[in-house]
Write an enzyme that holds these catalytic residues in place. Structure first.
Site, mmCIF file in Angstrom:
data_model
loop_
_atom_site.group_PDB
_atom_site.id
_atom_site.type_symbol
_atom_site.label_atom_id
_atom_site.label_comp_id
_atom_site.label_asym_id
_atom_site.label_seq_id
_atom_site.Cartn_x
_atom_site.Cartn_y
_atom_site.Cartn_z
ATOM 1 N N CYS A 1 49.427 -33.922 140.816
ATOM 2 C CA CYS A 1 48.759 -34.430 142.036
ATOM 3 C C CYS A 1 47.258 -34.870 141.527
ATOM 4 O O CYS A 1 46.572 -35.935 141.953
ATOM 5 C CB CYS A 1 48.568 -33.583 143.180
ATOM 6 S SG CYS A 1 48.025 -31.981 142.783
ATOM 7 N N GLU B 1 45.902 -33.486 137.972
ATOM 8 C CA GLU B 1 45.435 -32.897 136.879
ATOM 9 C C GLU B 1 45.165 -33.817 135.814
ATOM 10 O O GLU B 1 45.979 -34.685 135.483
ATOM 11 C CB GLU B 1 46.664 -31.958 136.290
ATOM 12 C CG GLU B 1 46.891 -30.576 137.204
ATOM 13 C CD GLU B 1 47.938 -30.909 138.311
ATOM 14 O OE1 GLU B 1 48.394 -29.820 138.689
ATOM 15 O OE2 GLU B 1 47.972 -32.170 138.650
#
EC number: 4.1.1.83
Length: 902
Positions: A507, A509
């Site tokens: 999402c 990183e």
């Protein structure tokens, strides 16, 4: 007259006596020409009517071959098992599909991997068997119990058993699952991990941290891969036959040669053999689909459909062996490789990366030759979106619902810079935006790598997309990302040019990449792809407010009646003493969780290591080493993930103000109020998980004064240094502490500050907090979003608070904003949204994302979920269908401050 997409879906839903409502009607009307193709609409209808299905075909063949090859070298044995599983997958092509293949024989679903983790199935085995027996007598009326979860099978019905609160499995397959799971007892990555973790002298502390939800889950066996960026270069440049030939030549060169390394140098032979085995399995899988398409062609009577099946046969037979020739072939191959990657392991967040730049060579050449039109490209990208949305991740109910919310985080990054520092935006990326506006699905989520060099019209197009309310693209500061790359991976040779190849894994990183030179028809292109290990495995989600709770409670969790930490037995007479104990407990938590995770991942790399992702990413093929032997170019990727930062900051601010500076209350009075939830019921009793609609039970007014004072205490998000400096001090300290932690690869770690969905269950496990948050309610989302309703001074004050610290020194931060649709209506509204985004990113913010939806719509959707099947919201780094979110997360999204002016 043809129906619009909304009318089409409405008619389907109304045929089932379901009313339909749509978000952001005003903004949608601005772009009413944005309609998906008829083909995409029809396939999206199939998706809406499909349930998530757990299937035993892949694990059956994997397990069968794994037993058969007992005694072989572990990496080769695993490769043979994967080859057998892929070779025996039943092909399934839905009428109208131009992009084919999927995780299982079902349109939507996944499968368990008991060799990774089997305890859940063993523990639930008898219950599942009993349920399967009972189901035979269930009536059709029980079907009506399902529906509020969208495609999630939240309850058993008919011939279907609900597993992990998400998947449905046919009752006849349940005994197969239970039998297979029992075979792996004591042998799975999970069981071996537990066995060796118990040898740590402080193992009891680790177990206490897990039991009390201070730590959300073990990443070493739950999701060992993912939250990273895939790399499609080798299949795209050489074709699958080319990789096999490369591996065969390398086998000859390395067989018996240690090359100066008497340990892993010899492993190269086995790795190259494993690569060959796996690719042969993938080729069989692809060719089985080609055979199925040929069969469908033979029985099809419609000439147009017959031609489409014929085209599929040609495409699949070619990409099974050779470099793709056309854009469609390249799209099909990358999708196939993506599915192969996520089928290899328990994976969530295998992100697509810089897709528009990766496929641009084929797009450019096909357009120049007149082989394809832009509209045909858009339709293919719409179909691709649907296929990616169909991907499910099989995990336990706690992970699927409590962390992932059913999402698989196949993030696609756009924008950024090329290797030479010029803009990365291109025409294909504009078409990716267009396809996502026409075909609004939660996957793949888009992330804009914002850079000042990106063209204005490209950024405006992205802002238009955000306005539609799908939650994407999220906006990420490209400069921050490259700065972090240089800082974290300097010891592994990161350069400025290579830092520009990063993209978002999972999402949010930040994940390292590299550039490779791809040649197509004699022309060379530089394309980016992933080059690092999982950027989201490590210590998974420390509940910051829960650590503070245990500081106040002398190390004890009163909810569970567990003494988690050794009692500190300090009077907490000063604020500094509170901070001191907090830091001590926090470091203890990181240390024991880091070591436990290292053991889990070490066992995973020895017995269940990646072969598919290893052969895809540089420099495994060059080195002859898989991921477990640090074959990747960048290995310092493991992190420490945290949750509830702002709830913690506000709580520290309240303690400092009320107990230590103003001395309005004693620390004992504060503890008493917390233990008694300020006189209110627990949120779990009430059934509402935001601060709204909580029920007061204390009639004496004993806690009224302290509760009001806690609510009125300084709060982060208002450009108030009293609270904001607490955040700054924490962030500086956290970064240093995480760098002291060491992964199993002997690399320094770093903070990852996203909540995903963990702020729901971890909030549910936490008592009331000194900021006035009540027991069981959801934490603040993200890491720099204001706690719902506490940002009183407007959005720009929030930006000042968020950027009080240097966000470029850590992997990420997360800012969520909710805007009323009318706030950004029209062309001026689009410009206003872009200016707002720029304002935050130019101040040094790393990430910002938007929910463009009014709260009343969300409240109605919560009451009538079936009426809003296609409603999507942005949670914390990802977009998901509203009806597939748990109520704690829904309540938190509803409660977020809704800005009506920016």
């Amino acid at each position: 007259m043809s129906q619009s997409k909304e009318d089409k879906i409405r008619s389907i839903l109304e045929a089932k006596n379901i009313k339909s409502n749509f978000q952001n009607k005003e903004n949608l009307s601005e772009f009413n020409e944005k309609k998906a193709s008829k083909r995409a609409e029809d396939l999206l209808d199939v998706y809406y009517n499909t349930l998530s299905t757990a299937d035993m075909e892949f694990p059956y063949w994997y397990n069968r071959e794994y037993r058969k090859s007992d005694g072989d070298i572990p990496v080769v044995r695993r490769a043979k098992a994967l080859k057998a599983a892929f070779s025996h997958m039943t092909p399934n092509i839905i009428p109208g599909e131009k992009i084919v293949m999927q995780k299982t024989r079902h349109y939507r679903g996944s499968f368990p991997m008991p060799w990774v983790s089997e305890s859940f199935f063993v523990a639930q085995g008898e219950q599942m068997r009993e349920e399967a027996k009972k189901l035979a007598s269930n009536t059709a009326d029980e079907l009506t119990k399902f529906g509020s979860g969208g495609g999630n099978v939240t309850e058993s019905f008919g011939n279907v058993v609900s597993i992990a609160g998400k998947f449905g499995m046919r009752k006849e397959e349940v005994p197969v699952l239970v039998k297979m799971a029992k075979e792996w007892v004591g042998k799975s990555v999970e069981d071996l991990g537990f066995h060796y973790e118990k040898m740590m002298p402080d193992y009891d502390l680790k177990e206490n941290l897990m039991s009390t939800l201070i730590c959300m889950f073990d990443s070493g066996y739950t999701l060992p891969q993912g939250r990273e960026v895939i790399n499609y270069f080798y299949p795209l440049n050489y074709g699958l036959d080319g990789i096999i030939e490369m591996a065969k030549e390398c086998k000859k060169a390395v067989a018996g040669n240690a090359s100066g390394d008497g340990l892993i140098g010899m492993d190269r032979l086995y790795f190259y053999e494993a690569v060959i085995q796996v690719i042969e399995g993938l080729q069989t899988w692809i060719l089985n689909y080609a055979k199925h398409a040929k069969y469908l062609e033979s029985i099809e009577t419609d000439l147009e459909a017959k031609k489409e099946y014929s085209d599929l046969v040609e495409i699949l037979e070619h990409i099974a062996h050779k470099q793709p020739r056309t854009f469609r072939e390249a799209l099909q191959l990358t999708y196939t490789i993506h599915i192969a990657s996520v089928n290899e392991d328990a994976i969530s967040g295998m992100s697509i990366g810089r897709f528009g730049q990766i496929l641009y060579p084929w797009y450019e050449q096909d357009i120049e030759k007149g082989l394809i039109t832009k509209e045909e490209v858009i339709e293919l990208l719409e179909l691709y979106r649907i296929k990616i949305t169909c991907i499910d991740c099989f995990a336990s109910a706690g992970v699927n619902g409590g962390v992932l919310s059913g999402n698989t985080f196949n993030t696609l990054s756009i924008g950024g810079l090329k290797e030479d520092g010029s803009t990365g935006a291109n025409e294909l990326e504009e078409l990716l935006l267009e396809a996502s506006m026409r075909c609004r699905t939660p996957q793949p989520s888009l992330t804009m790598l914002y850079d000042e060099k990106l063209p204005e019209d490209f950024l405006m197009k992205a802002a238009e997309c955000t306005k539609l309310g799908s939650g994407y693209p999220a906006w990420v500061n490209n400069s921050n990302g490259t700065t972090f790359m240089m800082k974290q991976f300097a010891d592994e040779g990161m350069t400025v040019e290579e830092a520009r190849a990063f993209a978002l894994g999972g999402c949010l990183e930040t994940s390292p990449g590299c550039w490779k030179q791809l040649t197509l028809n004699g022309k060379t292109y530089s394309i980016a792809g992933g080059a690092g290990q999982s950027a989201g495995s490590g210590v998974h989600f420390i509940a910051n407010p829960k650590i503070l709770e245990l500081v106040l409670m002398n190390g004890k969790d009163y909810r569970m009646n567990i003494q988690v930490f050794e009692p500190h037995n300090k009077p907490l007479d000063t604020y500094e003493e509170v901070i001191e104990v907090f830091k001590d407990y926090y470091k203890q938590a990181i240390n024991v969780l880091e070591r436990a995770n290292n053991i889990e991942l070490d066992i995973w790399r020895k017995f269940d290591t990646s072969i598919i992702n290893s052969l895809l990413k540089p420099d495994c093929l060059d080195k002859g080493q898989h991921i477990g032997n640090m074959g990747y170019r960048y290995n310092a990727t493991l992190n420490v993930e945290t949750c509830g930062t702002v709830t913690m900051v506000n709580s520290f601010a309240a303690l400092k103000k009320l107990v230590y500076d103003d001395k309005a209350f004693t620390i004992e009075e504060m503890k008493d109020a917390i233990l008694n939830n300020f006189g209110f019921k627990d949120a779990l009793e009430v059934g509402n998980y935001s601060m709204a609609d909580q029920v007061k039970v204390d009639k004496t007014g004993k806690y009224d004064a302290i509760y009001k004072a806690c609510l009125d205490a300084p709060k982060y998000g208002n450009n108030d240094l009293y609270a904001d400096n607490i955040l700054k001090n924490y962030e500086v300290w956290l970064s240093k502490v995480c760098e002291e932690a060491q992964s199993l690869y002997a690399k320094k770690m770093y903070p990852c500050q996203i909540s995903v969905s963990t702020h729901g269950p971890q909030g549910a496990a936490t008592l009331a907090t000194p900021d006035g948050r009540l027991s069981g309610t959801t934490y603040s989302d993200g890491s720099v979003s204001a706690y719902a309703g506490t940002d009183k001074n407007g959005v720009y004050a929030l930006f000042e608070s968020a950027t009080i610290w240097d966000q470029a020194v850590v992997q990420n931060s997360q800012m969520n904003l909710k805007l009323h649709p009318t706030t950004i209506k029209g062309q001026q509204g689009t410009k206003k949204l872009l200016d707002l985004t720029r304002s935050y990113l130019r101040k040094g913010g790393f990430h910002i994302q938007y929910n463009v939806v009014d709260s009343e719509t969300l409240k109605d959707a919560q009451k009538n979920p079936d009426n809003y099947r296609q409603l999507m919201v942005r949670v914390a780094g990802f977009t998901q269908y509203w009806c597939e979110l748990g109520k704690p997360i829904q309540d938190e999204v509803i409660a977020r401050t809704e800005y009506e002016g920016v």
